[in-house]
Enzyme design. Structure first.
Site, PDB file in Angstrom:
ATOM      1  CD  GLU A 136      -6.794   3.259   1.770  1.00  0.00           C
ATOM      2  OE1 GLU A 136      -6.504   3.089   2.970  1.00  0.00           O
ATOM      3  OE2 GLU A 136      -6.207   4.075   1.033  1.00  0.00           O
TER       4      GLU A 136
ATOM      5  CG  HIS B 227      -2.908  -0.038   4.739  1.00  0.00           C
ATOM      6  ND1 HIS B 227      -3.915  -0.537   3.954  1.00  0.00           N
ATOM      7  CD2 HIS B 227      -3.318   1.204   5.116  1.00  0.00           C
ATOM      8  CE1 HIS B 227      -4.893   0.361   3.856  1.00  0.00           C
ATOM      9  NE2 HIS B 227      -4.551   1.424   4.554  1.00  0.00           N
TER      10      HIS B 227
ATOM     11  CG  HIS C 208      -2.013   0.991   1.178  1.00  0.00           C
ATOM     12  ND1 HIS C 208      -3.226   0.692   0.609  1.00  0.00           N
ATOM     13  CD2 HIS C 208      -2.108   2.271   1.591  1.00  0.00           C
ATOM     14  CE1 HIS C 208      -4.034   1.742   0.693  1.00  0.00           C
ATOM     15  NE2 HIS C 208      -3.361   2.713   1.278  1.00  0.00           N
TER      16      HIS C 208
ATOM     17  CG  ASP D  66      -2.482   6.323   0.291  1.00  0.00           C
ATOM     18  OD1 ASP D  66      -3.422   6.085  -0.479  1.00  0.00           O
ATOM     19  OD2 ASP D  66      -2.435   5.890   1.459  1.00  0.00           O
TER      20      ASP D  66
ATOM     21  CG  HIS E  64     -10.841   5.003   3.789  1.00  0.00           C
ATOM     22  ND1 HIS E  64     -10.869   6.318   4.197  1.00  0.00           N
ATOM     23  CD2 HIS E  64      -9.537   4.625   3.871  1.00  0.00           C
ATOM     24  CE1 HIS E  64      -9.644   6.717   4.500  1.00  0.00           C
ATOM     25  NE2 HIS E  64      -8.813   5.720   4.306  1.00  0.00           N
TER      26      HIS E  64
END
Length: 406
Positions: free
Chosen positions: A136, A225, A32, A34, A163
């Protein structure tokens, strides 16, 4: 007499050299990252303005530091905040997917799109970082199995079921429970992901949702994660009974580096920050608003540091409860503001591996942790999908049909 220059403790240089050699032989596949959302926020996806071929100060990720970190495969999160819902969430997710594809194209000499485990291995043969996509949050499909299928066509290979907020069909770890885990449509989402070959990601979901998904799935699951609840008591972590179920399921918990999920002191700091934020009308699960609040609040309430040793404790706990075949790494770089000391950016993975070698982890076990387990789960999910596609047609069931008015 002049002070002697500081030197590393005996053996640390040798351990770090061994760690780097091991990562050259077994390039890390991280669950993971971002960076795509950071690119959206910083430069509107302009990769001329955010040239990841250079060493950046505005992000925790760039190509030189991925190389330094021994990263050979990266799941790029096509995350959008769960404050976006319906068509807005779907559109923003597609923009994220588009950005990752354009990023891969812009750096085609260093990045390679990967849809399968074999693609990850092929990227290594060409010296490129295998680039995978993960969505996600189930809000990204807008309660539509057709949208789920199209995300798969576009290369998305896992979806986190929630999420920070519930979806209409699944409870989140950080929202008030509504449906008790998964609704009938939620179970249909899991079954359709199995048929497609999309990994079911249980990070962010409530423990009841984890258990319901494990009851429903025909394929191994992942936590892209998350860390161990027994080591840090926060709802974002995984309880031991769920970790203990991973061997039968075949799945993997990819331990994260987020300090609030690693360090009990940092987790307590977040609880205090959430209470302070609530007093001014900011909800902690509102990822953007809460981040803005804590950026100021922490000036007078410093955020405690997490350590590599605490990350090691989580890895060893998952190994003890679930087994060495069911643990991986999902750093969550560019998804939060601070990281454990020594793991501040994606170049830090060799330091973590060195710490594991110091604690007598075998090179074979480290190889499973950093690469082997993730690729094995991917291959198992792909195999389940091949079998299901012979017997199961694409689901045409709808949220309204299965769950109706609630």
């Amino acid at each position: 007499m002049a002070d002697m220059p500081a030197t590393a403790p005996l053996g640390q240089d040798e351990l770090l050299t061994r760690a780097r050699e091991l990562l050259r032989s077994h390039p890390l596949v991280d669950g993971h990252n971002d960076l795509p959302w950071a690119a959206r926020e910083l430069v509107g996806y302009d990769f001329d303005a955010l040239d990841i071929a250079s060493r950046l100060t505005s992000t925790q990720t760039d190509l030189p530091r991925l190389s330094d970190g021994g990263v050979g495969g990266q799941f790029w999160s096509v995350f959008v905040p769960s404050t976006l819902q319906g068509d807005l969430a779907v559109t923003a997710t597609l923009e994220q997917v588009d950005a990752v594809h354009r990023m891969i194209g812009a750096y085609a000499d260093r990045l390679a799109l990967a849809r399968t485990a074999d693609d990850v291995d092929r990227a290594r043969e060409t010296g490129r970082v295998a680039s995978l996509l993960g969505a996600e949050g189930g809000h990204s499909i807008g309660c539509s199995l057709g949208t789920l299928r199209m995300l798969h066509v576009l290369g998305v290979r896992y979806m986190t079921l929630t999420h920070n907020d519930n979806t209409p069909w699944a409870d989140s770890a950080t929202d008030v429970p509504v449906v008790g885990g998964l609704t009938e449509f939620g179970r249909e989402v899991v079954r359709e992901m199995n048929r497609l070959g999309m990994m079911v990601d249980l990070s962010h979901v409530a423990a009841t949702t984890m258990r319901a998904a494990l009851e429903t799935t025909d394929a191994p699951v992942i936590f892209s994660h998350s860390s161990a609840l027994a080591r840090c008591d926060t709802p974002r972590n995984v309880p031991d009974d769920v970790l203990a179920a991973l061997p039968d399921n075949g799945g993997t918990c990819m331990v994260t580096f987020v300090p609030e999920f690693v360090s009990p002191a940092t987790a307590a700091w977040r609880v205090e920050a959430a209470a302070a934020a609530a007093q001014v009308g900011v909800e902690a699960r509102d990822w953007e608003a809460f981040g803005g609040f804590t950026a100021t609040w922490r000036h007078e309430h410093p955020k405690p540091d997490a350590t590599i040793e605490q990350v090691v404790a989580h890895l060893e706990h998952v190994r003890e409860v679930a087994g060495i075949d069911h643990v991986g790494i999902g750093g969550d770089y560019d998804g939060t503001d601070t990281f454990p000391v020594g793991l501040e950016d994606v170049s830090g993975y060799p330091r973590l591996v060195a710490a594991l070698l110091e604690r007598s982890w075998s090179e074979a076990d480290v190889a499973k942790l950093v690469r082997g387990n993730t690729l094995r789960v991917m291959r198992d999910v792909e195999a389940v999908a091949r079998d299901l596609q012979q017997t199961r047609a694409p689901s045409l069931r709808t949220f309204a049909e299965l769950d109706g008015p609630r």
